[in-house]
Design an enzyme around this catalytic site. Structure first.
Site, PDB file in Angstrom:
ATOM      1  N   ASP A  91     100.024  40.386 -34.468  1.00  0.00           N
ATOM      2  CA  ASP A  91      99.977  41.614 -33.665  1.00  0.00           C
ATOM      3  C   ASP A  91      99.772  41.280 -32.184  1.00  0.00           C
ATOM      4  O   ASP A  91      99.402  40.163 -31.834  1.00  0.00           O
ATOM      5  CB  ASP A  91      98.851  42.540 -34.153  1.00  0.00           C
ATOM      6  CG  ASP A  91      97.478  41.873 -34.125  1.00  0.00           C
ATOM      7  OD1 ASP A  91      97.389  40.654 -34.400  1.00  0.00           O
ATOM      8  OD2 ASP A  91      96.482  42.552 -33.816  1.00  0.00           O
ATOM      9  N   GLU A 151      94.471  41.094 -35.648  1.00  0.00           N
ATOM     10  CA  GLU A 151      93.401  40.319 -35.002  1.00  0.00           C
ATOM     11  C   GLU A 151      92.932  40.967 -33.714  1.00  0.00           C
ATOM     12  O   GLU A 151      91.758  40.934 -33.374  1.00  0.00           O
ATOM     13  CB  GLU A 151      93.911  38.888 -34.733  1.00  0.00           C
ATOM     14  CG  GLU A 151      92.837  37.913 -34.276  1.00  0.00           C
ATOM     15  CD  GLU A 151      92.645  37.846 -32.770  1.00  0.00           C
ATOM     16  OE1 GLU A 151      91.685  37.210 -32.322  1.00  0.00           O
ATOM     17  OE2 GLU A 151      93.456  38.436 -32.024  1.00  0.00           O
TER      18      GLU A 151
HETATM   19 ZN   LIG Z   1      95.502  36.207 -29.607  1.00  0.00          ZN
END
Ligand SMILES: [Zn+2]
Length: 387
Positions: A91, A151
């Protein structure tokens, strides 16, 4: 010349031969809107990488989440012991439409586009090194690839961190292909992050007709915001940032609701444990009579710590860099969190920030130095041959 040296020259040459493919893949991975909130975009990237891993011989699975991007896990060889964990995330921090606004481009040896540095370049480095190593029948260690889909929002809608922790247990070493630094630093320590909200509930009132019956939730939180920020102790290694403040509806009504969101960074988990009761006390305190404040944890990101073996692993990285005629990587401690934390919680020596090198990640000015896509790929392949 030893056989291993011959092999390395061959592998470095084969990485050079992959340059066009690497740039092509980099462009393809950047030119998909895949901010953490865009599950479809992140999952599209996951499928694409999964297909590549399968062609390399990996057995793959996706841990699926309803609202967060999936976690992709790939395994090859004996992953029961002494295996290597390769970490990263799929992401970005960018909103939908960013790709249309500023798609992948290369100007004067620098690559631009959402997530080119953080961390699509790192994924390209990892996949290409694996491709070349496996084409040369690499089988020295089993390998696990673990790529998270959320993340950048600290996995608040998934349990990706548990997967990383569980899959890392028993590994010989872990490498994370996060944003590389131009100063050649590789990361051995990262601060932990604790994000929380305080919501205050007061009583609304008309400012003209009945002001004294009002209980301002905003005033209540203004005091509390100052109390929170006063807990910052840079010398000890903990700091607070009340970065978001919401509340009220119109200026002619006493606000009955307000909310603050605070980001906390710490170098050591013990520091966080020490302040948690203090935050609870601040929430319980009452500045404006009859108000009530609720404290809630939003996200928690563990600190990445040095563990036994980290120093030796760093030395191995440095020796590989010398073999590749690259500048010496130095150990670096940084404030931003990463999934490397969960590998170190599992007790695995971990080196982070092995990705393509650049600056200004998380901004529109983010760029990566194209040559480092290739040099870091050679470095990582060499590390894998030496470990
Ligand atoms: Zn990163």
């Amino acid at each position: 010349m030893s056989d291993t040296l011959l092999d390395k020259n061959k592998i470095w040459q084969q990485i050079d031969d992959e340059k066009e493919n690497m740039l092509q893949l980099w462009q393809e991975l950047v030119n998909v809107d895949c901010g953490s909130g865009n599950k479809a975009g992140v999952d599209f990237i996951a499928q694409k990488i999964e297909a590549i891993l399968k062609t390399l011989g990996f057995a793959t699975t996706q841990v699926e989440f309803e609202k967060a991007g999936n976690t992709l896990v790939g395994k090859i060889g004996d992953t029961s012991k002494d295996f290597i964990v390769l970490l990263g995330h799929m992401d970005t921090v960018f909103k939908d439409g960013t790709v249309a606004e500023r798609p992948f481009k290369i100007v004067d040896g620098k690559a631009y586009g959402p997530g080119c540095l953080d961390m699509k370049g790192g994924i390209v480095i990892m996949l290409t090194a694996l491709k070349v190593l496996l084409a040369n029948n690499y089988s020295k260690h089993g390998i696990k690839v673990i790529l998270a889909g959320d993340e950048e929002v600290a996995h608040y809608l998934s349990n990706a961190s548990e997967t990383i922790l569980a899959e890392s247990k028993g590994a010989l070493a872990a490498f994370n292909f996060e944003t590389g630094f131009l100063d050649q630093g590789v990361v051995t320590r990262r601060k932990g992050r604790y994000e929380f909200t305080m919501e205050a509930y007061g009583r609304g009132a008309h400012v003209g007709n009945d002001p004294q019956s009002g209980r301002s939730a905003i005033i209540e939180l203004m005091h509390k915001g100052l109390d929170i920020e006063a807990l910052t102790d840079f010398d000890k290694g903990i700091n607070f940032n009340v970065g978001l403040f919401e509340g009220g509806t119109v200026s002619n009504a006493v606000p009955d609701y307000a909310k603050l969101t605070c980001d906390t960074r710490y170098t050591d988990y013990a520091l966080l444990e020490e302040v948690l009761p203090k935050l609870q006390a601040i929430a319980a305190k009452q500045y404006v009579p009859d108000t009530k404040t609720v404290l809630k944890t939003v996200t928690e990101f563990q600190s990445m710590d040095e563990v036994p073996g980290t120093a030796a692993l760093l030395q191995l990285v440095q020796e590989a860099a010398a073999e590749c005629n690259l500048p010496q990587p130095t150990a670096k401690a940084v404030g931003g969190g990463s999934d490397s934390a969960y590998a170190t919680v599992a007790g695995v020596p971990t080196i982070c920030a092995l990705g393509v090198q650049g600056v200004r990640n998380h901004t529109a000015e983010e760029f990566a130095v194209v040559d480092t896509l290739f040099s870091r790929c050679k470095l990582f392949a060499t590390i894998m041959l030496n470990i």
